[in-house]
Design a protein around this motif. Structure first.
Motif, PDB file in Angstrom:
ATOM      1  N   PRO A   1       0.758  -1.167   0.083  1.00 47.87           N
ATOM      2  CA  PRO A   1       0.111  -0.133  -0.071  1.00 47.87           C
ATOM      3  C   PRO A   1       0.881   1.354   0.016  1.00 47.87           C
ATOM      4  O   PRO A   1       2.165   1.336   0.297  1.00 47.87           O
ATOM      5  CB  PRO A   1      -0.997  -0.093   1.345  1.00 47.87           C
ATOM      6  CG  PRO A   1       0.168  -0.999   2.213  1.00 47.87           C
ATOM      7  CD  PRO A   1       0.648  -2.057   1.161  1.00 47.87           C
ATOM      8  N   SER A   2       0.191   2.452  -0.188  1.00 49.52           N
ATOM      9  CA  SER A   2       1.028   3.695  -0.167  1.00 49.52           C
ATOM     10  C   SER A   2       1.865   3.783   1.101  1.00 49.52           C
ATOM     11  O   SER A   2       1.098   3.604   2.259  1.00 49.52           O
ATOM     12  CB  SER A   2       0.023   4.718  -0.449  1.00 49.52           C
ATOM     13  OG  SER A   2       0.594   5.932  -0.226  1.00 49.52           O
TER      14      SER A   2
ATOM     15  N   CYS B   1       4.298   2.434   2.300  1.00 48.61           N
ATOM     16  CA  CYS B   1       4.841   0.905   2.983  1.00 48.61           C
ATOM     17  C   CYS B   1       6.469   0.970   2.741  1.00 48.61           C
ATOM     18  O   CYS B   1       7.110  -0.090   3.417  1.00 48.61           O
ATOM     19  CB  CYS B   1       4.369  -0.360   2.406  1.00 48.61           C
ATOM     20  SG  CYS B   1       4.679  -0.571   0.707  1.00 48.61           S
TER      21      CYS B   1
ATOM     22  N   HIS C   1       1.574  -0.699  -6.482  1.00 51.30           N
ATOM     23  CA  HIS C   1       0.575  -0.890  -5.465  1.00 51.30           C
ATOM     24  C   HIS C   1      -0.605  -1.876  -6.005  1.00 51.30           C
ATOM     25  O   HIS C   1      -1.359  -2.272  -5.319  1.00 51.30           O
ATOM     26  CB  HIS C   1       0.161   0.260  -5.093  1.00 51.30           C
ATOM     27  CG  HIS C   1      -0.827   1.153  -5.996  1.00 51.30           C
ATOM     28  ND1 HIS C   1      -0.325   1.945  -7.040  1.00 51.30           N
ATOM     29  CD2 HIS C   1      -1.997   1.057  -6.331  1.00 51.30           C
ATOM     30  CE1 HIS C   1      -1.207   2.244  -7.697  1.00 51.30           C
ATOM     31  NE2 HIS C   1      -2.395   1.968  -7.453  1.00 51.30           N
ATOM     32  N   ASP C   2      -0.406  -2.212  -7.329  1.00 49.43           N
ATOM     33  CA  ASP C   2      -1.462  -2.811  -8.017  1.00 49.43           C
ATOM     34  C   ASP C   2      -0.905  -4.473  -8.091  1.00 49.43           C
ATOM     35  O   ASP C   2      -0.152  -4.852  -8.469  1.00 49.43           O
ATOM     36  CB  ASP C   2      -1.528  -2.481  -9.516  1.00 49.43           C
ATOM     37  CG  ASP C   2      -2.753  -3.148 -10.283  1.00 49.43           C
ATOM     38  OD1 ASP C   2      -2.911  -4.264  -9.878  1.00 49.43           O
ATOM     39  OD2 ASP C   2      -3.228  -2.357 -11.132  1.00 49.43           O
ATOM     40  N   GLN C   3      -2.033  -5.280  -7.224  1.00 49.72           N
ATOM     41  CA  GLN C   3      -1.610  -6.663  -7.204  1.00 49.72           C
ATOM     42  C   GLN C   3      -1.510  -7.385  -8.471  1.00 49.72           C
ATOM     43  O   GLN C   3      -1.140  -8.250  -8.606  1.00 49.72           O
ATOM     44  CB  GLN C   3      -2.431  -7.304  -5.903  1.00 49.72           C
ATOM     45  CG  GLN C   3      -3.830  -7.162  -6.398  1.00 49.72           C
ATOM     46  CD  GLN C   3      -4.601  -8.220  -5.554  1.00 49.72           C
ATOM     47  OE1 GLN C   3      -4.440  -9.364  -5.600  1.00 49.72           O
ATOM     48  NE2 GLN C   3      -5.521  -7.687  -4.796  1.00 49.72           N
TER      49      GLN C   3
ATOM     50  N   ARG D   1       5.306  -3.664   4.027  1.00 50.94           N
ATOM     51  CA  ARG D   1       4.174  -3.242   5.019  1.00 50.94           C
ATOM     52  C   ARG D   1       5.057  -2.476   6.241  1.00 50.94           C
ATOM     53  O   ARG D   1       5.958  -3.111   6.796  1.00 50.94           O
ATOM     54  CB  ARG D   1       3.633  -4.185   5.824  1.00 50.94           C
ATOM     55  CG  ARG D   1       2.469  -3.640   6.817  1.00 50.94           C
ATOM     56  CD  ARG D   1       1.775  -4.620   7.541  1.00 50.94           C
ATOM     57  NE  ARG D   1       0.739  -4.451   8.563  1.00 50.94           N
ATOM     58  CZ  ARG D   1       0.356  -5.212   9.296  1.00 50.94           C
ATOM     59  NH1 ARG D   1       0.768  -6.635   9.633  1.00 50.94           N
ATOM     60  NH2 ARG D   1      -0.678  -4.847  10.143  1.00 50.94           N
TER      61      ARG D   1
ATOM     62  N   PHE E   1      -4.277  -8.603   1.640  1.00 51.78           N
ATOM     63  CA  PHE E   1      -3.861  -7.696   0.601  1.00 51.78           C
ATOM     64  C   PHE E   1      -3.920  -8.461  -0.775  1.00 51.78           C
ATOM     65  O   PHE E   1      -4.126  -7.592  -1.830  1.00 51.78           O
ATOM     66  CB  PHE E   1      -2.458  -7.101   0.863  1.00 51.78           C
ATOM     67  CG  PHE E   1      -1.826  -5.924   0.103  1.00 51.78           C
ATOM     68  CD1 PHE E   1      -2.346  -4.876   0.515  1.00 51.78           C
ATOM     69  CD2 PHE E   1      -1.242  -6.056  -1.313  1.00 51.78           C
ATOM     70  CE1 PHE E   1      -1.977  -3.561  -0.346  1.00 51.78           C
ATOM     71  CE2 PHE E   1      -0.785  -5.117  -2.095  1.00 51.78           C
ATOM     72  CZ  PHE E   1      -1.266  -3.871  -1.439  1.00 51.78           C
TER      73      PHE E   1
END
Length: 347
Positions: free
Chosen positions: A41-42, A44, A196-198, A212, A237
């Protein structure tokens, strides 16, 4: 991930900020020729890690080795790497060809060699015939290909990519990520890629580094992170929808007991492992709360008597309407177990 053949070796890397998360005691090995994705995530620490690797920031402590050389305190130009940014970083007054070979020209590479490298790069990224255009006359996908071509002509064995597809629409992201992965494999270069794109991470990576709060949460191939998440954070996540994480009290409502679950256990289920059956025939009864039809499948959300919601992935269109009673079942082998306090995976 560790190994003696590491192309990148990071040890105990720390970069602290007063106002935001940096990187804390991070250690990582990257094999040569691999595609590694820093995911999270943003805030991390994934972009900070990339900037430290690039030499755009200096660590407070720790070391970075690339191809057996300590580069911890070297400037970016001395690290033999190329970078592809989210913003493309193209010169608007230069043509496609001039943008691609700009770095070679600065390094004093001869005209004939520049021409050869340019022709090869244009062919690899599918920009032949566009070499005289200015960036303003290119689409977003074409601009990103120019940035990729510039990385190709550098000839560096390491390429760092920082959210390179985030400015593209969904259709373009799909095609360009396939091009990036194919290009990386053809050139056999090592790529460290931040996103951030899984979906990008799972579809492109040999190794996913899930981060994280400035630390590595899990480092594993995509399938391993999905199938055996190391923590509840990793479980929630990675995956669409995320793994269902439920307290053992839910199982008090089931018709059959589950082995290995105690009050200190959180249990997890993937939506594809939850089966919708007639009411009274599953482990748990629930009411349909919502359905989301996506063409080849439907996500069915059902709510238990205790208020917990479980999502089942149903092939095709589900005939169940909101309010209908259903049974939910799952194989015992599909249950993931985590410690309630630490979030760590249990055997």
């Amino acid at each position: 991930m560790t190994g003696q053949a590491a192309f990148i070796r990071i040890r105990n890397l720390t970069r602290a900020y007063s106002s935001k998360t940096g990187v804390h005691d991070l250690s990582l090995d990257v094999a040569p020729g691999s595609f590694v994705v820093l995911l999270g995530p943003s805030g991390c620490g994934k972009s900070t890690t990339l900037r430290l690797l690039a030499g755009l920031e200096a660590p407070d402590s720790g070391t970075i080795e690339v191809d057996g050389h300590d580069v911890t305190h070297l400037p970016p130009a001395s690290r033999k790497l190329s970078m592809v940014f989210q913003s493309y970083a193209l010169f608007p007054h230069l043509s496609v060809a001039e943008n691609i070979v700009f770095g070679l020209k600065v390094r004093g590479v001869g005209r004939a060699e520049r021409a050869d490298k340019l022709a090869n790069a244009l062919r690899l990224v599918g920009l032949e015939g566009l070499e005289d255009r200015k960036p303003s006359r290119l689409s977003g996908g074409q601009r990103q290909r120019v940035a990729l071509a510039r990385a190709v002509v550098s000839g560096h064995p390491l390429c760092l990519m920082d959210e390179p597809l985030s400015n593209l629409d969904a259709k373009l992201r799909h095609s360009v990520r396939q091009e990036i992965r194919a290009l990386q494999q053809r050139l056999a270069i090592t790529v460290v890629y931040v996103t951030h794109d899984q979906t990008e991470a799972m579809s492109m990576a040999d190794l996913v580094i899930l981060m994280r709060d400035g630390r590595i949460e899990q480092a594993a191939p995509p399938a391993d992170i999905y199938q055996r998440p190391a923590t509840t954070f990793a479980a929630s996540f990675v995956g669409t929808p995320p793994m269902l994480l439920l307290p053992p009290t839910v199982l008090a409502q089931t018709q059959r007991s589950e082995a290995g679950l105690t009050p200190d256990t959180v249990f997890g289920l993937r939506a594809e492992d939850v089966v919708v059956v007639p009411e009274g025939e599953g482990r748990l009864d629930a009411k349909v709360a919502a359905t989301e039809f996506l063409g080849p499948e439907t996500f069915l959300v059902a709510e238990t008597a205790g208020g917990e919601r479980l999502t089942a992935r149903v092939p095709g269109r589900s005939a169940c309407e909101p309010g209908a009673g259903v049974g939910l079942d799952w194989p015992l082998a599909a249950v993931h177990r985590f410690h309630r306090e630490t979030g760590m995976r249990l055997p």
